[in-house]
Enzyme design. Structure first.
Site, PDB file in Angstrom:
ATOM      1  N   TYR A  39      -7.475 125.815   5.598  1.00 59.11           N
ATOM      2  CA  TYR A  39      -8.457 124.943   5.543  1.00 59.11           C
ATOM      3  C   TYR A  39      -9.725 125.802   5.750  1.00 59.11           C
ATOM      4  O   TYR A  39      -9.807 126.540   6.793  1.00 59.11           O
ATOM      5  CB  TYR A  39      -8.036 123.956   6.714  1.00 59.11           C
ATOM      6  CG  TYR A  39      -9.333 123.004   6.856  1.00 59.11           C
ATOM      7  CD1 TYR A  39      -9.072 121.683   6.139  1.00 59.11           C
ATOM      8  CD2 TYR A  39     -10.398 123.440   7.719  1.00 59.11           C
ATOM      9  CE1 TYR A  39     -10.317 121.032   6.443  1.00 59.11           C
ATOM     10  CE2 TYR A  39     -11.354 122.468   7.840  1.00 59.11           C
ATOM     11  CZ  TYR A  39     -11.303 121.255   7.321  1.00 59.11           C
ATOM     12  OH  TYR A  39     -12.515 120.141   7.432  1.00 59.11           O
ATOM     13  N   GLU A  61     -16.315 120.716   2.474  1.00 53.16           N
ATOM     14  CA  GLU A  61     -14.933 120.816   2.763  1.00 53.16           C
ATOM     15  C   GLU A  61     -13.933 121.356   1.867  1.00 53.16           C
ATOM     16  O   GLU A  61     -13.969 120.592   0.778  1.00 53.16           O
ATOM     17  CB  GLU A  61     -14.278 119.601   3.396  1.00 53.16           C
ATOM     18  CG  GLU A  61     -12.906 119.649   4.012  1.00 53.16           C
ATOM     19  CD  GLU A  61     -12.391 118.546   4.449  1.00 53.16           C
ATOM     20  OE1 GLU A  61     -12.110 118.145   5.697  1.00 53.16           O
ATOM     21  OE2 GLU A  61     -12.027 117.653   3.712  1.00 53.16           O
TER      22      GLU A  61
END
Length: 398
Positions: free
Chosen positions: A119, A207
């Protein structure tokens, strides 16, 4: 302003960020041609909505099946079938709420042989005034659970704007993800490219989830969510072309035409306030007395009568609104301007719900006199606490 995944990947591709090849599909009959332009033998078929959790989402319509909004296809025929099942149907995820969002666009891209998932995101850290990186080894669909249950697995660091991105930031990403050798060098290069894209396009959030290592040893961004700083969009006219108004609340679109800071909420008390801090306090005190606000609306410090009228019309257009609270503390904003704007709006659209008005500050007596002389059924309030109690009581009585 938010954009779709395929648009975000197109932007990142301009900065040399490694993303899979793919094509957007707006009509089901175009799905086969789009899939044939990709290598295969696995295709990823992705619903395009402005919400996360697509992979675990479900469709309201039975015809769309229960396989989620992101699916792996192992043939061109299967990819086309998935597009037909998803396009035009309503996808419900943890972020859409029970109403869900209609899928009007599909993205078909090449599948990737994934070895590891990570991530990585970037945002503006308001406490430090810097761009911050958020990195974790726990990528994939459960990142929210990681943040809740294992926050120690998430590392955050910021970039000093005086120096900009440095090799040490790329090394920090590589170290956090446990990457060495060539993969560490790829992480350093990727970090620099993402930072450049973030800054040059005035992003508010970027993101990448997941960021993956493929089985042939390459870093690749498999998903991308991007939002932009609305206050900087005047510098990027090319970004306006990416706006999808079907993903936005109609009231928020109307508010943007008048430069109003408006956000639709789920409650029953409409609010018109000047100043973001006072607006937040107004929402809080409504909740304190047991009701829910229907919106956040900041008319700003120098609003005109036309702007106030537009704001009032937007509030009354919401069928959920059972009462309205106008809370103005006049500094630059003059109370008499607010009063005239409210009256003009009521004369145009009518007033079918209780209205509480609290005015204080510049030209307050003029504003109160205008309200009193209007003949409107307005409930006056002396202060914020008084106003909140009165609108809550009026809504419950109604």
């Amino acid at each position: 302003m938010n954009i779709h995944e395929y648009q975000a990947k197109g932007l990142l591709r301009e900065f040399g960020v490694p993303v899979p090849d793919g094509h957007a599909v707006l009509q089901a009959e175009d799905a086969e041609a789009a899939a044939r332009q990709l290598r295969g033998p696995v295709w990823v078929v992705k619903s395009q909505i402005h919400a996360g959790g697509r992979g675990k989402g479900t469709f309201k319509e039975a015809a769309a099946g229960e396989k989620g909004g992101v699916r792996l296809a192992r043939s061109i025929g299967e990819a086309s079938a998935f597009v037909r099942e998803m396009l035009g149907h309503t996808l419900v995820t943890v972020q859409t709420g029970p109403a869900g969002k209609q899928v009007n666009r599909i993205y078909i891209e090449d599948g990737s042989a994934i070895a590891r998932e990570f991530y990585l995101s970037m945002l503006v850290d308001r406490e430090t005034g810097r761009t911050a990186f958020v990195v974790s080894t726990e990528g994939g669909m459960n990142i929210e659970e990681v943040a809740h249950d294992s926050p120690e697995k998430i590392r955050t660091f910021s970039v000093d704007p005086a120096t900009g991105i440095m090799p040490l930031h790329g090394r920090a990403v590589a170290e956090t993800l446990g990457l060495t050798g060539d993969l560490a060098r790829q992480a350093e290069d990727l970090t620099a490219r993402l930072y450049r894209a973030f800054v040059e396009k005035d992003m508010a959030m970027l993101e990448i989830n997941p960021l993956v290592v493929t089985k042939d040893g390459k870093l690749r961004c498999l998903d991308a969510k991007v939002s932009f700083d609305d206050n900087a969009l005047f510098r990027h006219p090319e970004l306006f072309k990416l706006r999808d108004e079907t993903e936005e609340d109609a009231k928020e679109i109307e508010a943007s035409k008048y430069d109003l800071a408006y956000i639709a909420l789920d409650g029953t008390i409409g609010c018109m306030v000047n100043g973001a801090g006072l607006a937040m306090a107004t929402l809080d005190i409504i909740k304190l007395y047991g009701e829910e606000p229907a919106n956040f609306l900041d008319v700003g410090g120098g609003a005109s009568e036309e702007k106030v009228t537009a704001a009032f019309k937007i509030i009354t257009a919401d069928p959920q609104v059972k009462g309205i609270l106008v809370n103005i503390f006049g500094g630059i904003m003059k109370c008499d301007v607010i009063a005239r704007g409210v009256i003009a709006a009521v004369k145009t659209v009518g007033l079918e719900v209780p209205l509480v008005v609290r005015l204080e500050g510049t030209n307050v007596e003029e504003g109160k006199a205008i309200i009193r002389g209007s003949g409107l059924n307005v409930i006056p309030a002396d202060d914020l606490d008084d106003a909140a109690q009165k609108i809550v009581a009026a809504v419950r009585k109604a």
